[in-house]
Structure formats: C-alpha cells, structure tokens
Design an enzyme around this catalytic site. Sequence first.
Site, mmCIF file in Angstrom:
data_model
loop_
_atom_site.group_PDB
_atom_site.id
_atom_site.type_symbol
_atom_site.label_atom_id
_atom_site.label_comp_id
_atom_site.label_asym_id
_atom_site.label_seq_id
_atom_site.Cartn_x
_atom_site.Cartn_y
_atom_site.Cartn_z
ATOM 1 C CG HIS A 75 58.886 -9.013 13.013
ATOM 2 N ND1 HIS A 75 58.605 -7.777 12.479
ATOM 3 C CD2 HIS A 75 59.489 -9.706 12.028
ATOM 4 C CE1 HIS A 75 59.013 -7.733 11.227
ATOM 5 N NE2 HIS A 75 59.547 -8.896 10.914
ATOM 6 C CE1 TYR A 204 50.877 -4.383 13.727
ATOM 7 C CE2 TYR A 204 48.588 -4.178 13.069
ATOM 8 C CZ TYR A 204 49.714 -4.951 13.241
ATOM 9 O OH TYR A 204 49.671 -6.292 12.940
ATOM 10 C CE LYS A 297 45.959 -13.056 18.326
ATOM 11 N NZ LYS A 297 47.287 -13.123 17.726
ATOM 12 C CE1 TYR A 385 49.955 -7.688 15.924
ATOM 13 C CE2 TYR A 385 51.863 -9.140 16.047
ATOM 14 C CZ TYR A 385 51.068 -8.266 15.327
ATOM 15 O OH TYR A 385 51.363 -7.988 14.016
HETATM 16 C C1 PHB Z 1 50.640 -8.625 6.498
HETATM 17 O O1 PHB Z 1 51.875 -8.567 6.468
HETATM 18 O O2 PHB Z 1 49.986 -8.899 5.467
HETATM 19 C C2 PHB Z 1 49.904 -8.328 7.749
HETATM 20 C C3 PHB Z 1 50.615 -8.176 8.929
HETATM 21 C C4 PHB Z 1 49.951 -7.876 10.098
HETATM 22 C C5 PHB Z 1 48.568 -7.734 10.098
HETATM 23 C C6 PHB Z 1 47.857 -7.902 8.931
HETATM 24 C C7 PHB Z 1 48.523 -8.192 7.749
HETATM 25 O O3 PHB Z 1 47.933 -7.401 11.251
#
Ligand code: PHB
Length: 394
Positions: A75, A204, A297, A385
């Site tokens: 990604h 998000y 993280k 990130y």
């Molecule tokens: C997940 O895909 O479970 C996932 C992805 C990103 C996050 C937390 C969980 O920040």
Amino acid sequence: MKTVRTRVAIIGAGPAGLMLAHLLSKADIESVVIDRRSRDEIETTIRAGILEQGTVELLESSGASTRVRTESTRHNGIELRFAGNGHRIDFDALVGRGVFLYPQHEVLKDLIAVRLAGGHDLRFGVTAERIEDAETARPRVITTESDGTQVAIEADFVVGADGSHSVSRAAVTGSHTGGYFREYPFAWFGVLCEAPPSAEELIYSNSPNGFALISQRSETIQRMYFQCDPETDAQAYTEEQLWEELQSRVPGTTLHEGPIFQRDVLRFRSFVSHELLRGRVALIGDAAHTVPPTGAKGMNLAIADVVLLDQALRALLLDDDTRLLDAFSEKALRRIWKAQHFSWWMTSMLHVAPGASEFDRRRQLGELRSVVESESGRRYLAEAYTGWPLESLT
Ligand code: PHB
C-alpha cells in the site's frame, strides 16, 4: 522438578519472541521458546495486518519468510476521511516508502514453520509461572506443562515476550503493572466480512458518529472497525445495525456490504513499562509496551525491539561484552515513545471522545485540515506510518 538448560529462554511465541529466536539461531545461539497457547490458537487468532517496509525487508533478508513478499499487498498510501471528503496521504511520493498488508497470524505461521524446520526448540501449552534469580548469571523460568509437570528452564538470559498481560514484567519492574499508562474512553468494534474491497487503500475516517477504519484482508474478505463504548457486547448488534454504523461513519462514500462472519470488541490503551531490563531479563514487544492500533505500530515496534536485543545478546553471549546490553533500554525507549506519540496522536485526532464539545469537534477538524493541507503535515504522518529506519546499537 525437571530442569532444561539453554542459552536464552524466551517466554511467548508471538512476533517478538519468535523473531528474536530466529535471529539468535542464525548466530548459533540456542534458545527455548515457550507459549501457553496451542499452535493452532497462535496461527488462527486475528490481529492487525500492517507491516512497515523495514519489517518486511527484515523478515525476508533473515530468511524468516518468503511469503511476506509474494502474498502481501503493498500500500503506497492511506486515505484520511473527514467532513465528507477523502484526502490521500501518498507515502510513496512523500517518503519513497510503503507499507504491506500481511496479517500477523501469517507472519506467525512463517516464523513457526522456520523454527520447526530448523529443528529448534518451541514448546506450546507451557505456562510461565515466574522468573527466578533475574539478577544472577543463571536466571530461570519456572513453567508448568499442560499435564501439570513443573519444568525449570535455566538460561544465561531470559526474554519476556509474553504480551500485554505479561508474567515476565513482574521480574523486571517488581509488579505486573509497573509502567506508564493511558486509558481511552472507547474501544474498536471489529468485523470480518465477505465482500469485495470498498477502496484500494485503507480509509481512516473521522465522522460526527465516531471513527471507522476500513481495512482489507483479500479480494473477498474485508476487515473493518468502528469506535464503540468499551463495555459494548459484540453480540448486541444485528448485522444490519453493524452495516448502518459502519456506513454512517464514512460520509461521502459507500461501503460494499456482505455477510459478517466474525466480530470482536478490542479495548485498547497506551502502556510503557517503567523498565525494560533487570539483570539478565529483558522485556520486548507488548510485554514492554502497548499502543492503540490506530497507528498500526504494534507488531512493527516489537520487531524494532528485537533488532536491538538480538545485537545486545550476540555481544553478551558470544563475546562476553555487556556494553550493547547496557545501551539497549535507552535506545529502544526512544523509538517506543515516538511510536507512543504517533499512535496517541492518530487516535486522538480521529476518534470522537464521549462528551466532546462543539469546540473540541471543530478544533479536531482544524487539526485534520492542518495535516492534509500541509506537505510537512502529510510527510510527518507518512514517515511515522511507514516506519522510522530500524536502528542499530553500534
Ligand atoms: C487491520 O487491518 O487489522 C488494521 C490495519 C491498520 C490499523 C489497525 C488494524 O491501523
């Protein structure tokens, strides 16, 4: 009591414990890894799914996994969504790095397979009761096997990689809870559903109804979360209500719906242990620190601890040199607190605290705009990130 002798006793067969055992084995340092869970439980429990590029590179270069490259999805950005609009944070353009979607239990399958293929010692269904003689050159882990037999594992060094409910922590800090805490007044309601992806990258989303994260697992299985009260009963919602909640939290876009086949409520908090090291016992991974999942993280931070402790243990056990071990805590804690800050920041910027005022709400939108409308803001998010470079003790 039966006694087993090894160089490094590792409590916990999660990403931290297994990766450390793997790196040590490459330096011919023998270890015993124990976990109270069964192999099946470890390999099937659903956890988070985002790996930093540095984590992927280490899994690959150390020979721990080839599937992490062939079966993960890269990604190159995420979407921050608020006030009805999506804003892409383009990791590739901002920092030239990306992240990889590869669920934690797949990493664990790889690490267990490589451990067993090498003929190394890995014991499931073994509970660590306590650590004795932490401050001597012969620390021991007192364990109970599934049939009730007590076994003492005597080692040159003991590593507590036994997660957020760590038993090892008591030997390092003097208590199970010895650390800096922050509780949050919300949790995540997580679902797994059978549906095509709703977007190419993770979303998000901040909305007046609270936060949602739209993540993925494959072309046919999706992982999604929405902010809920920590006391929520996962069974209290109908599937229809779950979709209504999720849809209401991503204003401006529509999610592809499908049957929900798993649901769970994840409570979360921030935690850092007061100490990471006492004598010949160290804490790594969630035993040492827990972060809320918003910054993705958790597992990556565990791997960063492992890189440092592997170096320190090689120096100690191969060259009798304690200098790197002396430097371990301070170096590890620098990254841990940066990751704590980032995870707290993402969490507080995106969630709606119960009782938030109109001022709080408008300030939060101001904060989100400050990030997406500033290249520096976007770049900070992208750097954190995708992960700061993995450091070395030397
Ligand atoms: C997940 O895909 O479970 C996932 C992805 C990103 C996050 C937390 C969980 O920040």
